[in-house]
Enzyme design. Sequence first.
Site, PDB file in Angstrom:
ATOM      1  N   ARG A  56       0.793  -1.237   0.000  1.00 41.11           N
ATOM      2  CA  ARG A  56       0.000   0.000   0.000  1.00 41.11           C
ATOM      3  C   ARG A  56       0.821   1.279   0.000  1.00 41.11           C
ATOM      4  NH1 ARG A  56       0.847  -1.945   4.722  1.00 41.11           N
ATOM      5  NH2 ARG A  56       1.117  -0.689   6.575  1.00 41.11           N
TER       6      ARG A  56
ATOM      7  N   CYS B 134      -3.516  -1.232  11.907  1.00 44.41           N
ATOM      8  CA  CYS B 134      -3.548  -1.928  10.616  1.00 44.41           C
ATOM      9  C   CYS B 134      -2.649  -3.162  10.663  1.00 44.41           C
ATOM     10  CB  CYS B 134      -3.116  -0.991   9.499  1.00 44.41           C
ATOM     11  SG  CYS B 134      -4.319   0.307   9.194  1.00 44.41           S
TER      12      CYS B 134
ATOM     13  N   CYS C 190      -0.700 -14.085  20.672  1.00 45.64           N
ATOM     14  CA  CYS C 190      -1.338 -13.469  19.495  1.00 45.64           C
ATOM     15  C   CYS C 190      -0.218 -13.119  18.512  1.00 45.64           C
ATOM     16  CB  CYS C 190      -2.165 -12.245  19.906  1.00 45.64           C
ATOM     17  SG  CYS C 190      -1.183 -10.933  20.645  1.00 45.64           S
TER      18      CYS C 190
HETATM   19  N1  LIG Z   1       5.376  10.023  15.803  1.00 50.99           N
HETATM   20  C1  LIG Z   1       5.681   9.755  14.541  1.00 50.99           C
HETATM   21  N2  LIG Z   1       6.619  10.478  13.901  1.00 50.99           N
HETATM   22  C2  LIG Z   1       6.944  10.232  12.615  1.00 50.99           C
HETATM   23  N3  LIG Z   1       6.374   9.249  11.874  1.00 50.99           N
HETATM   24  C3  LIG Z   1       5.428   8.494  12.478  1.00 50.99           C
HETATM   25  C4  LIG Z   1       5.037   8.705  13.822  1.00 50.99           C
HETATM   26  N4  LIG Z   1       4.081   7.796  14.133  1.00 50.99           N
HETATM   27  C5  LIG Z   1       3.892   7.046  13.022  1.00 50.99           C
HETATM   28  N5  LIG Z   1       4.708   7.451  12.028  1.00 50.99           N
HETATM   29  C6  LIG Z   1       4.826   6.880  10.682  1.00 50.99           C
HETATM   30  O1  LIG Z   1       3.564   6.938  10.068  1.00 50.99           O
HETATM   31  C7  LIG Z   1       3.495   5.909   9.084  1.00 50.99           C
HETATM   32  C8  LIG Z   1       2.112   5.276   9.152  1.00 50.99           C
HETATM   33  O2  LIG Z   1       2.026   4.397   8.075  1.00 50.99           O
HETATM   34  P1  LIG Z   1       1.190   3.048   8.120  1.00 50.99           P
HETATM   35  O3  LIG Z   1      -0.093   3.300   8.814  1.00 50.99           O
HETATM   36  O4  LIG Z   1       1.058   2.559   6.734  1.00 50.99           O
HETATM   37  O5  LIG Z   1       2.032   2.132   9.116  1.00 50.99           O
HETATM   38  P2  LIG Z   1       3.368   1.267   9.079  1.00 50.99           P
HETATM   39  O6  LIG Z   1       3.959   1.447  10.439  1.00 50.99           O
HETATM   40  O7  LIG Z   1       4.274   1.524   7.932  1.00 50.99           O
HETATM   41  O8  LIG Z   1       2.755  -0.167   8.831  1.00 50.99           O
HETATM   42  P3  LIG Z   1       2.609  -1.436   9.751  1.00 50.99           P
HETATM   43  O9  LIG Z   1       2.301  -0.918  11.147  1.00 50.99           O
HETATM   44  O10 LIG Z   1       1.484  -2.201   9.146  1.00 50.99           O
HETATM   45  O11 LIG Z   1       3.931  -2.125   9.661  1.00 50.99           O
HETATM   46  C9  LIG Z   1       4.608   4.916   9.384  1.00 50.99           C
HETATM   47  O12 LIG Z   1       5.554   4.961   8.344  1.00 50.99           O
HETATM   48  C10 LIG Z   1       5.187   5.396  10.705  1.00 50.99           C
HETATM   49  O13 LIG Z   1       6.580   5.193  10.807  1.00 50.99           O
END
Ligand SMILES: Nc1ncnc2c1ncn2[C@@H]1O[C@H](COP(=O)(O)OP(=O)(O)OP(=O)(O)O)[C@@H](O)[C@H]1O
Length: 384
Positions: free
Chosen positions: A76, A195, A342
């Site tokens: 995605r 997610c 889990c």
């Molecule tokens: N406090 C933060 N500062 C900077 N980036 C953040 C923060 N919290 C979350 N993120 C970023 O926001 C993005 C959210 O993307 P997404 O929801 O697709 O999750 P993901 O962490 O890449 O996926 P998954 O949890 O499924 O492995 C991520 O790349 C994550 O690193």
Amino acid sequence: MEPAADLTREEVARYSRHLIIPGVGVVGQRRLKNARVLCIGAGGLGSPVLLYLAAAGVGTLGIVEFDDVESSNLQRQVIHGIADVGRPKGESARDTIRGINDNVEVRLHPVRLDPGNAVALFEQYDLILDGTDNFATRYLVNDAAVLAGKPYVWGSIFRFEGQVSVFWEAAPDGRGLNYRDLYPEAPPPGMVPSCAEGGVLGVLCASVGSIMATEAVKLITGIGESLLGRLMIYDALAMSYRTVTLRRDPGRVPVTELVDYESFCGVVPDDGAAALAESTITPTELRRLLESDREIELIDVREPVEWDIVHIEGARLIPKDRILSGEALAELPQHRPIVLHCKTGIRSAEALAVLKEAGFADATHLQGGVLAWAQQVDPSLPVY
Ligand SMILES: Nc1ncnc2c1ncn2[C@@H]1O[C@H](COP(=O)(O)OP(=O)(O)OP(=O)(O)O)[C@@H](O)[C@H]1O
């Protein structure tokens, strides 16, 4: 938003399909060129947001992202490619943006957004987009945007559903609300699965991210009716969009300072959670237990679809909700050790609390769940 002084010949050609839209025109495009937009997260929502805002000609795009690209992101997070796996997401996003529009100045902030850096970062930009995936960051983005006086576009996704709104407490027309008017309190940890725990349809990110980018373009150019004071809910299965009007929460305390958002969202263990933490077993301890003569009940509290992907030999599937509702308690042995697990340890901790409450003294849960088991005990297992 003040328009930039002019457009170059190359820019006139590149943006010509914008320039001929009544309402956008040259002035709208010059506003886009002058805009400084900060995107928090270059993940599922950040990817389409950054791609479209770069293509649209937003002059400065900031990216706050601390994480690296993983192969499970590629389903995605379309701003990253196969060759980017293992690279910092910010750098990968910047390189893709350069390939689309080299007029855009990309500013990387390779840090985790936190109460110590948020307001100073927001002050450098005109508009913020929140594409993150956790409640602590969402409340932080909200409060920092209030303190910096900046508008922000918020989006969230889960499985087949998405939500988008625009929050700007200091909006000139007085319609501005903030995220706390919609969600005064964070849900208890584990209540709303991420997610990573619950899954997300990849293309949902495009639907929701493109709405966020649309709102950004509207706010910058001043066209249309923004989602300020409204919440848009998108259901991909029903293929329906609906918007509901939001109201100011009369009981909401004004945001005057940033707080500890991990504690606010209950992520930091309280005493109860700390006591539960003692009831954990490591993957290596579990392996020893399974190899010993002791009879134990190994319960997998995930969903059947996850069981189909991978499970630990000898485990029995009882999805968490059947334990939380009390329905499955009669199936559990009172006088044998029970080990719950889990995917990562969040859901099993929840189920364990219910078991302890119901008097199952010899119950524990697996630290780090199936993922830790695969990493530490059986690397041949697939991870998801
Ligand atoms: N406090 C933060 N500062 C900077 N980036 C953040 C923060 N919290 C979350 N993120 C970023 O926001 C993005 C959210 O993307 P997404 O929801 O697709 O999750 P993901 O962490 O890449 O996926 P998954 O949890 O499924 O492995 C991520 O790349 C994550 O690193």
